[in-house]
Design an enzyme around this catalytic site. Structure first.
Site, PDB file in Angstrom:
ATOM      1  N   SER A 143       0.844  -1.213   0.000  1.00 18.31           N
ATOM      2  CA  SER A 143       0.000   0.000   0.000  1.00 18.31           C
ATOM      3  C   SER A 143       0.870   1.251   0.000  1.00 18.31           C
ATOM      4  CB  SER A 143      -0.862   0.011   1.269  1.00 18.31           C
ATOM      5  OG  SER A 143      -1.501   1.256   1.427  1.00 18.31           O
ATOM      6  N   TYR A 156      -2.283  -0.896  10.969  1.00 22.40           N
ATOM      7  CA  TYR A 156      -2.352  -1.336   9.568  1.00 22.40           C
ATOM      8  C   TYR A 156      -1.090  -0.974   8.782  1.00 22.40           C
ATOM      9  CZ  TYR A 156      -4.099  -1.215   4.690  1.00 22.40           C
ATOM     10  OH  TYR A 156      -4.268  -1.383   3.328  1.00 22.40           O
ATOM     11  N   LYS A 160       1.670  -3.120   6.106  1.00 26.64           N
ATOM     12  CA  LYS A 160       1.894  -2.869   4.680  1.00 26.64           C
ATOM     13  C   LYS A 160       3.373  -2.585   4.391  1.00 26.64           C
ATOM     14  CE  LYS A 160      -1.794  -4.150   3.472  1.00 26.64           C
ATOM     15  NZ  LYS A 160      -2.040  -5.111   2.384  1.00 26.64           N
TER      16      LYS A 160
END
Ligand code: NDP
Ligand SMILES: C[C@H](O)[C@@H]1OC(=O)[C@H](O)[C@@H]1O
Length: 253
Positions: A143, A156, A160
């Site tokens: 990401s 999160y 990534k």
């Protein structure tokens, strides 16, 4: 066609980027093994889309967070199609939450799905590719969040960054086997993962305003780049990370 007669495996393919990737792989001539989780109706729809393109599909329903799901998925695909040429690690979650009161279970589950799950899956696919002895391609969906932070994404964004780093190390570990490993870093792509977040008109307007190309991404914007990285067109690419964000990262001021 970029992936003619290849066997492509995709995790988290019931919807969003994973589903678009599975369908694009079929459009590019591949047979596709799709990992889904809990959603039989969506799995049947993906299979129908792939078969409508004249390719074969097989479904493996499993939670990527469990190590046994990885060996099971690769085994199921190999039983169905005889081999694994391309592996796409895509399954992921992003339950938006503030940092100071992050529930332990939300942190743990996000890490286990997004990072540990990717690790187990990529490891199982790589073992099959090494056994086949003809190389292969692995693409992981990282990401833009591997590069920048998010107030509600403290659990999160490290996953990534981890997925991006995993592809770099795997590129080193697997190069001698002719296995290429790369990551794709999507910007903001309109899918179920951010449906609630972007339901706030102010947030949506802000996110869209950051994007020089003037619109949020679509799952197909990512699927086409995955197909390229998986194909022989990218035959000398390994350990690379492709940012696919409509220019958002470059837009500082
Ligand atoms: N959308 C975006 O803006 C961006 C997305 N990404 C990444 O792209 C990937 C796909 O996200 P996106 O398509 O947007 O999101 P979606 O929510 O639309 O799709 C997520 C997919 O992952 C699957 N999944 C979730 N948990 C598990 C699990 N434990 N085991 C197996 N499958 C699971 C879901 O299955 P189910 O239907 O059963 O829940 C679903 O198929 C993620 O890794 C995400 O981090 C990266 C950058 C930007
Ligand atoms: C879920 C987010 O909206 C989405 O996912 C990411 O990885 C980026 O942070 C996107 O904005």
């Amino acid at each position: 066609m970029l992936l003619e007669n290849k066997v492509v495996l995709v995790t988290g393919a019931s919807r969003g980027i994973g589903r678009a990737t599975a369908v694009e792989a079929a459009r590019q001539g591949a047979d596709v093994a799709v990992n889904t989780f809990r959603d039989e109706a969506a799995a049947a729809e993906v299979v129908a889309e792939i078969e409508a393109l004249g390719r074969r599909a097989v479904v493996f329903d499993a939670d990527v967070a469990l190590p046994e799901s990885a060996t099971g998925f690769v085994q199921a695909a190999t039983q169905a199609f005889g081999r694994v040429d391309v592996f796409v690690s895509n399954a992921g979650v992003c339950p938006f939450h503030a940092f100071l009161d992050m529930p332990v279970e939300t942190l743990r589950r996000t890490m286990e799905i997004n990072l540990h799950g990717a690790y187990f899956m990529v490891q199982a696919a790589a073992n099959q590719m090494v056994k086949q002895g003809e190389g292969g391609a692995i693409v992981a969906i990282s990401s833009i969040s591997a590069l920048v932070g998010g107030e509600m994404q403290t659990h999160y964004t490290p996953t990534k960054a981890g997925v991006h780093s995993l592809m770099q190390s795997c590129a080193v570990a697997l190069g001698r086997h002719g296995i290429r490993c790369n990551s794709v870093l999507p910007g903001t792509i309109a899918t179920d993962i951010n449906k609630d977040d972007l339901a706030d008109p102010k947030k949506r307007e802000y996110m869209e305003g950051r994007i020089p190309l003037g619109r949020l991404g679509r799952p197909e914007d990512i699927a086409s780049v995955v197909a390229f990285l998986a194909s022989d067109m990218a035959g000398y690419m390994s350990g690379a990370a492709l940012l696919v964000d409509g220019g958002a990262f470059a837009n500082f001021q």
